[in-house]
Design a protein around this motif. Structure first.
Motif, short mmCIF file in Angstrom:
data_model
loop_
_atom_site.label_atom_id
_atom_site.label_comp_id
_atom_site.label_asym_id
_atom_site.label_seq_id
_atom_site.Cartn_x
_atom_site.Cartn_y
_atom_site.Cartn_z
N PRO A 38 9.05 6.80 0.72
CA PRO A 38 8.30 5.81 -0.06
C PRO A 38 7.28 6.46 -0.99
O PRO A 38 6.62 7.43 -0.62
CB PRO A 38 7.61 4.97 1.02
CG PRO A 38 8.44 5.14 2.24
CD PRO A 38 8.95 6.55 2.18
N GLN A 39 7.17 5.92 -2.20
CA GLN A 39 6.21 6.40 -3.19
C GLN A 39 5.48 5.19 -3.76
O GLN A 39 5.53 4.90 -4.95
CB GLN A 39 6.94 7.17 -4.31
CG GLN A 39 7.87 8.26 -3.85
CD GLN A 39 7.16 9.51 -3.40
OE1 GLN A 39 5.96 9.69 -3.67
NE2 GLN A 39 7.87 10.39 -2.71
N ALA A 40 4.81 4.48 -2.88
CA ALA A 40 4.24 3.18 -3.26
C ALA A 40 3.16 3.30 -4.34
O ALA A 40 2.82 2.30 -4.98
CB ALA A 40 3.67 2.48 -2.02
N HIS A 41 2.62 4.49 -4.55
CA HIS A 41 1.58 4.65 -5.55
C HIS A 41 2.13 4.77 -6.97
O HIS A 41 1.38 4.68 -7.94
CB HIS A 41 0.76 5.90 -5.24
CG HIS A 41 1.52 7.18 -5.38
ND1 HIS A 41 2.53 7.54 -4.50
CD2 HIS A 41 1.45 8.18 -6.30
CE1 HIS A 41 3.02 8.72 -4.87
NE2 HIS A 41 2.39 9.12 -5.95
N LEU A 42 3.45 4.95 -7.10
CA LEU A 42 4.04 5.19 -8.42
C LEU A 42 4.36 3.89 -9.15
O LEU A 42 4.91 2.95 -8.57
CB LEU A 42 5.31 6.03 -8.30
CG LEU A 42 5.14 7.47 -7.84
CD1 LEU A 42 6.50 8.17 -7.80
CD2 LEU A 42 4.18 8.23 -8.75
N THR A 43 4.04 3.89 -10.45
CA THR A 43 4.43 2.77 -11.32
C THR A 43 5.37 3.22 -12.43
O THR A 43 5.94 2.38 -13.12
CB THR A 43 3.18 2.13 -11.95
OG1 THR A 43 2.51 3.10 -12.78
CG2 THR A 43 2.23 1.62 -10.88
#
Length: 273
Positions: A38-43
């Motif tokens: 998971p890379q939830a910080h990426l937009t």
């Protein structure tokens, strides 16, 4: 794994496109590591493959490997006359914790930038004294010694907005004789220790220790050392690594064993010369 927080992908075709990089916008090459968790910080992502960098370029000074070169491309590199170290390319590729399918997308630069202790491209680059070309965010270029690029477990010298452009392997290292050893706790597990010895044309010997330590460690000698001296220097290494793939004391013990195997193999090559 889907990165469902990413809403934009910028195809990079000019260096100015890298200005889009930010704490929440990451560079994308092969994506095998990026999409693995998971890379939830990426937009957003900036696609480096659209630069179209040549994967492998043989030069008068050695070999340039683009950061976007895949492991599959590297593994198929044909040997050049006098490149005694050529087998090391395939040996390091096979040390990757991933199938041949991953080879088709995983990139040399991505493996280096992930900065995992068991990263086999870190092993390759450090063992052959590669120089890494880094494009800094401010528009400057910097050449760094590969052995200094990884600073710890999953950390490296890059700052936000910096991009690894390529690796430059010198002819002198490519002409050296090498010996490769690796070990893991299971037949297809992540490497617990990877050691590469390099015997240069002037008789100098370099032992590179990776996977067992949090960053690459190199031992350098003007000539092939005696077994006792090499063992003593391996024991003096600081930064042995512990995780699910091996305890620090086991990695140290295996490095002693593999280091001596490397030394003996290169001693035989020296005697046969």
């Amino acid at each position: 794994m889907d990165l469902n927080t990413v809403t934009s992908i910028t195809p990079a075709r000019h260096r100015d496109d890298l200005r889009a990089l930010a704490p929440d916008v990451a560079p994308l090459a092969g994506g095998s590591e990026l999409f693995a968790s998971p890379q939830a910080h990426l937009t957003g992502l900036v696609d480096l493959q659209t630069f179209g960098w040549p994967a492998l370029t043989v030069t008068r000074d050695g070999l340039e490997i683009a950061a976007t070169c895949t492991l599959a491309e590297l593994s198929r590199l044909p040997p050049e006359p006098g490149w005694n170290a050529h087998p090391l390319f395939l040996q390091c590729c096979t040390a990757l914790f991933g199938s041949f399918k991953v080879w088709e997308v995983a990139t040399v630069g991505g493996n280096l930038c992930a900065a995992l202790p068991a990263g086999p491209m870190t092993t390759l680059a450090a063992a052959l004294d590669a120089e890494l070309l880094v494009w800094r965010r401010d528009g400057t270029d910097e050449l760094l010694a590969a052995a200094d690029f990884v600073t710890g477990n999953s950390t490296n010298v890059l700052e936000t907005g910096d991009v690894l452009r390529s690796l430059r392997l010198p002819t002198s290292s490519l002409r050296s004789h090498t010996a490769f050893r690796s070990i893991s706790l299971s037949p297809v597990g992540r490497s617990g220790a990877v050691l590469v010895g390099r015997l240069d044309s002037d008789g100098g010997f370099v032992l590179t220790v990776t996977a067992a330590t949090v960053r690459p460690i190199q031992l350098r000698y003007p000539s092939l050392p005696e077994a006792a001296g090499l063992r003593r220097d391996i024991d003096a290494i600081d930064g042995w690594f512990t995780d699910a793939h091996g305890a620090a004391d086991w990695r140290q013990a295996m490095s002693r064993l593999l280091g001596e195997e490397v030394r003996q193999e290169l001693e035989r090559k020296l005697q046969a010369a």
